[in-house]
Design an enzyme around this catalytic site. Sequence first.
Site, PDB file in Angstrom:
ATOM      1  N   GLY A 227     -35.046  40.830 -25.048  1.00 57.05           N
ATOM      2  CA  GLY A 227     -34.012  40.872 -26.073  1.00 57.05           C
ATOM      3  C   GLY A 227     -33.303  42.195 -26.237  1.00 57.05           C
ATOM      4  O   GLY A 227     -32.460  42.339 -27.120  1.00 57.05           O
ATOM      5  N   GLU A 268     -40.619  41.778 -21.705  1.00 57.63           N
ATOM      6  CA  GLU A 268     -40.012  40.710 -20.892  1.00 57.63           C
ATOM      7  C   GLU A 268     -38.497  40.812 -20.888  1.00 57.63           C
ATOM      8  O   GLU A 268     -37.807  39.909 -21.376  1.00 57.63           O
ATOM      9  CB  GLU A 268     -40.385  39.346 -21.483  1.00 57.63           C
ATOM     10  CG  GLU A 268     -41.837  39.023 -21.480  1.00 57.63           C
ATOM     11  CD  GLU A 268     -42.148  37.838 -22.399  1.00 57.63           C
ATOM     12  OE1 GLU A 268     -41.232  37.330 -23.078  1.00 57.63           O
ATOM     13  OE2 GLU A 268     -43.301  37.435 -22.431  1.00 57.63           O
ATOM     14  N   PRO A 269     -37.937  41.865 -20.345  1.00 50.74           N
ATOM     15  CA  PRO A 269     -36.480  41.989 -20.371  1.00 50.74           C
ATOM     16  C   PRO A 269     -35.811  41.037 -19.379  1.00 50.74           C
ATOM     17  O   PRO A 269     -36.295  40.838 -18.275  1.00 50.74           O
ATOM     18  CB  PRO A 269     -36.275  43.436 -19.917  1.00 50.74           C
ATOM     19  CG  PRO A 269     -37.447  43.720 -19.049  1.00 50.74           C
ATOM     20  CD  PRO A 269     -38.601  42.962 -19.635  1.00 50.74           C
ATOM     21  N   GLY A 270     -34.714  40.452 -19.808  1.00 48.40           N
ATOM     22  CA  GLY A 270     -33.876  39.662 -18.902  1.00 48.40           C
ATOM     23  C   GLY A 270     -32.552  40.393 -18.754  1.00 48.40           C
ATOM     24  O   GLY A 270     -32.307  41.124 -17.800  1.00 48.40           O
ATOM     25  N   ARG A 307     -21.097  31.478 -21.179  1.00 46.17           N
ATOM     26  CA  ARG A 307     -21.430  32.314 -22.336  1.00 46.17           C
ATOM     27  C   ARG A 307     -20.271  32.499 -23.327  1.00 46.17           C
ATOM     28  O   ARG A 307     -20.481  32.403 -24.538  1.00 46.17           O
ATOM     29  CB  ARG A 307     -21.962  33.686 -21.887  1.00 46.17           C
ATOM     30  CG  ARG A 307     -23.208  33.607 -20.993  1.00 46.17           C
ATOM     31  CD  ARG A 307     -23.891  34.946 -20.792  1.00 46.17           C
ATOM     32  NE  ARG A 307     -24.525  35.403 -21.998  1.00 46.17           N
ATOM     33  CZ  ARG A 307     -24.042  36.324 -22.796  1.00 46.17           C
ATOM     34  NH1 ARG A 307     -22.907  36.941 -22.472  1.00 46.17           N
ATOM     35  NH2 ARG A 307     -24.661  36.668 -23.890  1.00 46.17           N
ATOM     36  N   TYR A 311     -21.489  30.860 -26.749  1.00 41.36           N
ATOM     37  CA  TYR A 311     -21.970  31.842 -27.747  1.00 41.36           C
ATOM     38  C   TYR A 311     -20.837  32.691 -28.317  1.00 41.36           C
ATOM     39  O   TYR A 311     -21.118  33.669 -29.004  1.00 41.36           O
ATOM     40  CB  TYR A 311     -22.958  32.833 -27.098  1.00 41.36           C
ATOM     41  CG  TYR A 311     -24.094  32.226 -26.340  1.00 41.36           C
ATOM     42  CD1 TYR A 311     -25.096  31.524 -26.995  1.00 41.36           C
ATOM     43  CD2 TYR A 311     -24.179  32.367 -24.964  1.00 41.36           C
ATOM     44  CE1 TYR A 311     -26.156  30.977 -26.293  1.00 41.36           C
ATOM     45  CE2 TYR A 311     -25.240  31.831 -24.256  1.00 41.36           C
ATOM     46  CZ  TYR A 311     -26.225  31.129 -24.922  1.00 41.36           C
ATOM     47  OH  TYR A 311     -27.263  30.603 -24.219  1.00 41.36           O
ATOM     48  N   CYS A 337     -11.730  20.446 -17.695  1.00 44.92           N
ATOM     49  CA  CYS A 337     -10.997  19.615 -18.650  1.00 44.92           C
ATOM     50  C   CYS A 337     -11.642  19.730 -20.036  1.00 44.92           C
ATOM     51  O   CYS A 337     -12.222  18.784 -20.567  1.00 44.92           O
ATOM     52  CB  CYS A 337     -10.987  18.184 -18.146  1.00 44.92           C
ATOM     53  SG  CYS A 337      -9.661  17.263 -18.879  1.00 44.92           S
ATOM     54  N   GLU A 338     -11.616  20.921 -20.545  1.00 40.04           N
ATOM     55  CA  GLU A 338     -12.144  21.292 -21.869  1.00 40.04           C
ATOM     56  C   GLU A 338     -11.372  22.554 -22.252  1.00 40.04           C
ATOM     57  O   GLU A 338     -10.755  23.176 -21.397  1.00 40.04           O
ATOM     58  CB  GLU A 338     -13.628  21.718 -21.803  1.00 40.04           C
ATOM     59  CG  GLU A 338     -14.580  20.712 -21.257  1.00 40.04           C
ATOM     60  CD  GLU A 338     -15.234  19.858 -22.326  1.00 40.04           C
ATOM     61  OE1 GLU A 338     -15.019  20.118 -23.526  1.00 40.04           O
ATOM     62  OE2 GLU A 338     -15.946  18.929 -21.930  1.00 40.04           O
ATOM     63  N   TYR A 365     -27.684  35.165 -17.243  1.00 40.32           N
ATOM     64  CA  TYR A 365     -27.297  33.870 -17.806  1.00 40.32           C
ATOM     65  C   TYR A 365     -25.889  33.453 -17.378  1.00 40.32           C
ATOM     66  O   TYR A 365     -25.173  32.790 -18.120  1.00 40.32           O
ATOM     67  CB  TYR A 365     -27.437  33.861 -19.335  1.00 40.32           C
ATOM     68  CG  TYR A 365     -28.795  34.342 -19.800  1.00 40.32           C
ATOM     69  CD1 TYR A 365     -29.913  33.533 -19.681  1.00 40.32           C
ATOM     70  CD2 TYR A 365     -28.959  35.635 -20.302  1.00 40.32           C
ATOM     71  CE1 TYR A 365     -31.169  33.997 -20.071  1.00 40.32           C
ATOM     72  CE2 TYR A 365     -30.208  36.101 -20.690  1.00 40.32           C
ATOM     73  CZ  TYR A 365     -31.309  35.274 -20.570  1.00 40.32           C
ATOM     74  OH  TYR A 365     -32.549  35.721 -20.943  1.00 40.32           O
TER      75      TYR A 365
HETATM   76  N1  LLP Z   1     -38.858  36.340 -23.168  1.00 37.14           N
HETATM   77  C1  LLP Z   1     -38.693  35.117 -23.687  1.00 37.14           C
HETATM   78  C2  LLP Z   1     -39.863  34.371 -24.156  1.00 37.14           C
HETATM   79  C3  LLP Z   1     -37.407  34.556 -23.783  1.00 37.14           C
HETATM   80  O1  LLP Z   1     -37.239  33.350 -24.311  1.00 37.14           O
HETATM   81  C4  LLP Z   1     -36.290  35.293 -23.311  1.00 37.14           C
HETATM   82  C5  LLP Z   1     -34.952  34.735 -23.386  1.00 37.14           C
HETATM   83  C6  LLP Z   1     -36.517  36.568 -22.758  1.00 37.14           C
HETATM   84  C7  LLP Z   1     -37.815  37.069 -22.711  1.00 37.14           C
HETATM   85  C8  LLP Z   1     -35.408  37.437 -22.232  1.00 37.14           C
HETATM   86  O2  LLP Z   1     -34.459  37.740 -23.196  1.00 37.14           O
HETATM   87  P1  LLP Z   1     -33.287  38.802 -22.842  1.00 37.14           P
HETATM   88  O3  LLP Z   1     -33.948  40.114 -22.566  1.00 37.14           O
HETATM   89  O4  LLP Z   1     -32.578  38.287 -21.649  1.00 37.14           O
HETATM   90  O5  LLP Z   1     -32.411  38.829 -24.039  1.00 37.14           O
HETATM   91  N2  LLP Z   1     -28.668  32.375 -22.632  1.00 37.14           N
HETATM   92  C9  LLP Z   1     -28.555  33.324 -23.712  1.00 37.14           C
HETATM   93  C10 LLP Z   1     -29.824  34.106 -23.915  1.00 37.14           C
HETATM   94  C11 LLP Z   1     -31.000  33.190 -24.166  1.00 37.14           C
HETATM   95  C12 LLP Z   1     -32.292  33.891 -24.005  1.00 37.14           C
HETATM   96  C13 LLP Z   1     -33.417  32.938 -23.905  1.00 37.14           C
HETATM   97  N3  LLP Z   1     -34.684  33.581 -23.866  1.00 37.14           N
HETATM   98  C14 LLP Z   1     -27.362  34.242 -23.452  1.00 37.14           C
HETATM   99  O6  LLP Z   1     -26.707  34.081 -22.429  1.00 37.14           O
HETATM  100  O7  LLP Z   1     -27.051  35.099 -24.287  1.00 37.14           O
END
Ligand code: LLP
Length: 410
Positions: A227, A268-270, A307, A311, A337-338, A365
């Site tokens: 997050g 857990e960074p994404g 996105r 969002y 078509c949206e 994402y």
């Molecule tokens: N750990 C868990 C359990 C999660 O559910 C997530 C994301 C992450 C880590 C990684 O979060 P991050 O660091 O990427 O913020 N699709 C949305 C974001 C949904 C995130 C879902 N879970 C977007 O594009 O903003």
Amino acid sequence: MELVNNRYTIGGVDALSLVEEFGAPIYVYDTAIIRRQYEMLDTAFSGVRHKIKYACKALNNISILKFIRSLGAGLDAVSLNEIHLAMQAGFTSQEIMYTPNCVSFEELKQAVALGVAMNIDNLPLLEQFGKEYGGSIPLCIRINPHIMAGGNLKISTGHVDSKFGVSVHQLEELLAVVEAHSINVVAVHMHTGSEIADAEIILKGAEILIEMARNFPNLQYLDFGGGMKVAYKPGDKAVPTLDIGAKLAERVNEFSKERGREIEVWLEPGKFLVSEAGTFLVRTNVVKRTPARTFAGVDSGLNHLIRPMFYDAYHHIANISNLTGTQQQYTVCGYICETDNFAWDRDLAEVREGDVLAFHNAGAYGFTMSSQYNARPRPAEVLVHNGKAHLIRTRETLEDILRNQIVVEL
Ligand code: LLP
């Protein structure tokens, strides 16, 4: 993406030449930026023993996973298939954390058989888990700390109305299940949302998690989830990584002293690792003036990058074919078509038909949330590493769209 001698480059490679070579639309990723982000986070948490488990839902191309593993990261998976992708990329089961939500017990059993670290987010599954395995499998429990965190409600996951985690207010029930089956709880976890820039809210969540952790004598680690926000808009604030890392490290080390054993931090960074590493390049099909505004219609849409529509997310856009063009306002839209507008009334250098537009921060994402809506194929993916571009996923074709269809004679 960088502007060098009036040309946009990605990892040192000219962005327009990538479109010439691989076509558009195309996702391009730069390993140097993933490395920079990984090292930044690793350094920020250097004051405490920690593990970085990349949340691969953000971007799960196997070549990217291999690269991230080479940096020293583990992986966080949300489905069995993500576990399989990770294993194909070379991650061992010990390096993978499985954090599903609302899955069947059957799925959980398959994950246990694969030997990955297990994270459980609800009491009914925990009960079944206890009955089946007792204390034989070490377990992490996902806690919902009831705090409002994250960029917007759709990506906020730790509040009272969220489906995720076991509520902090259900501690008694949680402990009863744990005790009834002698479950071996070795960690507690929280993930309260995406795009959190506020250090205070992260630290508040951490305090709640530590409080919960006090109930589990076998505790080995605290998983603070992902997050962490990166800047999407020019002038946007990113999460103050160094500050948070230092404060969390201090707090957890204090807790380790209290417990008389070293407690690890898991992250857990994404987005933090891959968002800025990705650029999405599209070509302008049409420039259309209406009485209300000027549309730049591109060869993509919500099928490739959802996105902005899902969002209201901001993605910075640059016209990389006409750097010196005069600034004008365009509503950048897709061909679906949206009403799939990527941006309303955005200032861009004059857009001409055929111009290539670049969407920044498209690494997380983007591709993983793409679809075949309107029977449009998904785009290709390219990875730039050490100044060289590698095709890491071919563009889909009609064959891919037809792949699972069964035609019945009626
Ligand atoms: N750990 C868990 C359990 C999660 O559910 C997530 C994301 C992450 C880590 C990684 O979060 P991050 O660091 O990427 O913020 N699709 C949305 C974001 C949904 C995130 C879902 N879970 C977007 O594009 O903003």
